[in-house]
Design an enzyme around this catalytic site. Structure first.
Site, short mmCIF file in Angstrom:
data_model
loop_
_atom_site.label_atom_id
_atom_site.label_comp_id
_atom_site.label_asym_id
_atom_site.label_seq_id
_atom_site.Cartn_x
_atom_site.Cartn_y
_atom_site.Cartn_z
N ARG A 210 2.09 -4.87 -6.82
CA ARG A 210 1.79 -3.89 -5.79
C ARG A 210 3.04 -3.04 -5.54
NH1 ARG A 210 -0.23 -8.91 -3.93
NH2 ARG A 210 -2.51 -8.95 -3.72
N LYS A 244 2.51 3.69 25.17
CA LYS A 244 2.06 5.05 25.49
C LYS A 244 1.51 5.77 24.26
CE LYS A 244 5.27 5.66 29.36
NZ LYS A 244 6.38 6.47 29.91
N HIS A 335 -2.15 2.63 -6.68
CA HIS A 335 -2.83 1.36 -6.93
C HIS A 335 -3.62 1.39 -8.24
CE1 HIS A 335 -3.48 -2.51 -5.01
NE2 HIS A 335 -4.73 -2.51 -5.44
N ARG A 338 -2.11 -0.70 -10.93
CA ARG A 338 -2.47 -2.12 -10.84
C ARG A 338 -3.86 -2.37 -11.42
NH1 ARG A 338 -1.34 -6.85 -7.82
NH2 ARG A 338 -3.06 -7.70 -6.58
N HIS A 361 -4.21 -12.48 -6.06
CA HIS A 361 -5.33 -12.41 -5.12
C HIS A 361 -5.47 -13.74 -4.38
CE1 HIS A 361 -7.45 -8.89 -7.38
NE2 HIS A 361 -6.56 -8.47 -6.50
N TYR A 371 -13.40 -6.44 -10.48
CA TYR A 371 -13.49 -6.26 -11.94
C TYR A 371 -14.64 -7.10 -12.48
CZ TYR A 371 -8.71 -4.98 -10.72
OH TYR A 371 -7.60 -4.44 -10.12
#
Length: 391
Positions: A210, A244, A335, A338, A361, A371
């Site tokens: 990543r 705030k 990404h 990856r 994962h 996938y």
């Protein structure tokens, strides 16, 4: 014992029932009043309240609004106990979908599933996607769990089969993942020639790390002899939000997303010389910069600025876009690198479990959902099959 008297309010007569529920910290009696058009109605309201107390609800559960409790939960609980990115995501849901909604001022004790459902239906009719509404529901589910734990609700209105996320089945189908073709990878390699961050991008293609994991990589994480690296931290740009709503941005180091994200990943052997070359470049940059250089080139971060600072995500994205533009390759999210790594492994016969471990994962079903085409083979040998991409 509860006291019952007739009561006039705004010119109308009501029955009032008063019950003592304890004492405050100063010893003063705490009383609560209930009103009804009839004595029976007032008594029913009192009994409903007392039953809630007997079942473990907070004594002031009927007085607290969703908005007030959510603000307390966000800024006093979530911000102090969860990762900054989680707080930013939750604060976004609160600000965009709760703060100015009909749910905000509602007493939390009277909120039912049907009210949540109607709000979701309204959002969908206004053009919000099923994906957005599902994310909001997950957020509310987490919040209501807190409300139950703290005694403001008896049960979570967002759990079970009570809530239906509006939207057609077609809309809920995930869009196809983005990847780079072999030809596009060749063009990117060509565009990277001579670039000081060439090693970062090719290592991304060769390991599937990543973005934050790449930026958090240190030289001590790389074993050149074994041709592998250890993922155990990540660099992340986070948004700091005060009560705030004022925002400022900060780059921090943190542990990876999940337990499985801490992992060892083989490095394709063709990338080893390139990493050594990158280290020599970093040493030269340190000599040139002198005392202002901030990184330890022997034990520090593998990828830094020319002055040894950590690279923040926004600057890396700018560099990435420039490289794609120079290569003549259509933009895809970072990404996508990856996704390309995983897809190339699957194409070369690597099993689902192995790919899931390499990607870090949290469970194999995540990989399977992303996938779909999988065939068996072995871990380190599988990664070696990527060598042809870099020769």
């Amino acid at each position: 014992m509860a006291k019952k008297t007739n009561y006039v309010k705004n010119g109308k007569e009501y029955y009032r029932v008063t019950v003592t529920i304890g004492r405050d910290e100063n010893g003063k009696l705490i009383r609560k009043e209930f009103y009804g058009k009839t004595k029976k109605e007032a008594e029913a309201k009192k009994e409903e309240y007392l039953n809630g107390i007997r079942n473990g609800l907070n004594v002031d559960f009927q007085d607290v609004t969703l908005g007030d409790l959510m603000h307390t939960w966000l800024f006093e609980v979530v911000r102090m106990s969860r990762k900054p990115a989680t707080f930013v995501k939750y604060e976004g849901h609160y600000r965009n979908y709760i703060k100015n909604s009909e749910l905000y001022g509602m007493k939390i004790s009277i909120i039912k599933s049907i009210q949540i459902q109607r709000y979701y239906n309204k959002l969908y009719q206004q053009g919000k996607s099923s994906k957005t509404i599902k994310a909001l529901n997950n957020f509310l589910k987490t919040f209501f769990n807190y409300a139950v734990d703290e005694g403001y609700l008896a049960k979570n209105p967002c759990t079970g089969k009570k809530i239906v996320i509006p939207g057609t089945p077609e809309e809920k189908i995930e869009t196809e993942i983005e990847t780079f073709s072999d030809e596009e990878i060749k063009k990117i390699k060509e565009a990277l020639k001579g670039h000081r961050l060439k090693a970062l991008f090719l290592l991304a293609f060769g390991t599937g790390l990543r973005q934050g994991e790449l930026l958090g990589l240190k030289w001590t994480d790389i074993d050149f002899e074994k041709k592998e690296l250890r993922v155990q931290r990540m660099i992340k740009q986070v948004t700091i939000i005060d009560e705030k709503g004022n925002r400022k941005y900060k780059t921090i180091e943190q542990i990876p997303k999940t337990k499985n994200s801490i992992r060892t990943v083989p490095i394709p052997s063709s990338l080893i010389p390139m990493l050594k070359e990158h280290r020599n470049r970093q040493r030269e940059e340190k000599l040139k910069a002198g005392s202002v250089y901030l990184n330890d080139v022997e034990k520090g971060y593998v990828f830094t600025t020319e002055l040894g600072n950590t690279i923040d995500a926004s600057n890396l994205l700018k560099t990435y876009k420039k490289i794609l533009n120079r290569a003549g390759v259509p933009y895809r999210k970072f990404h996508a690198i990856r996704h390309t790594y995983a897809t190339k492994l699957f194409e070369r016969g690597v099993p689902l479990k192995t790919v899931s471990e390499l990607l870090g994962h949290s469970n194999i079903s995540i990989t399977a959902n992303i996938y779909t085409h999988v065939i068996p083979k072995q871990k380190t040998n599988a990664v070696e099959t990527l060598n042809d991409l870099f020769i």
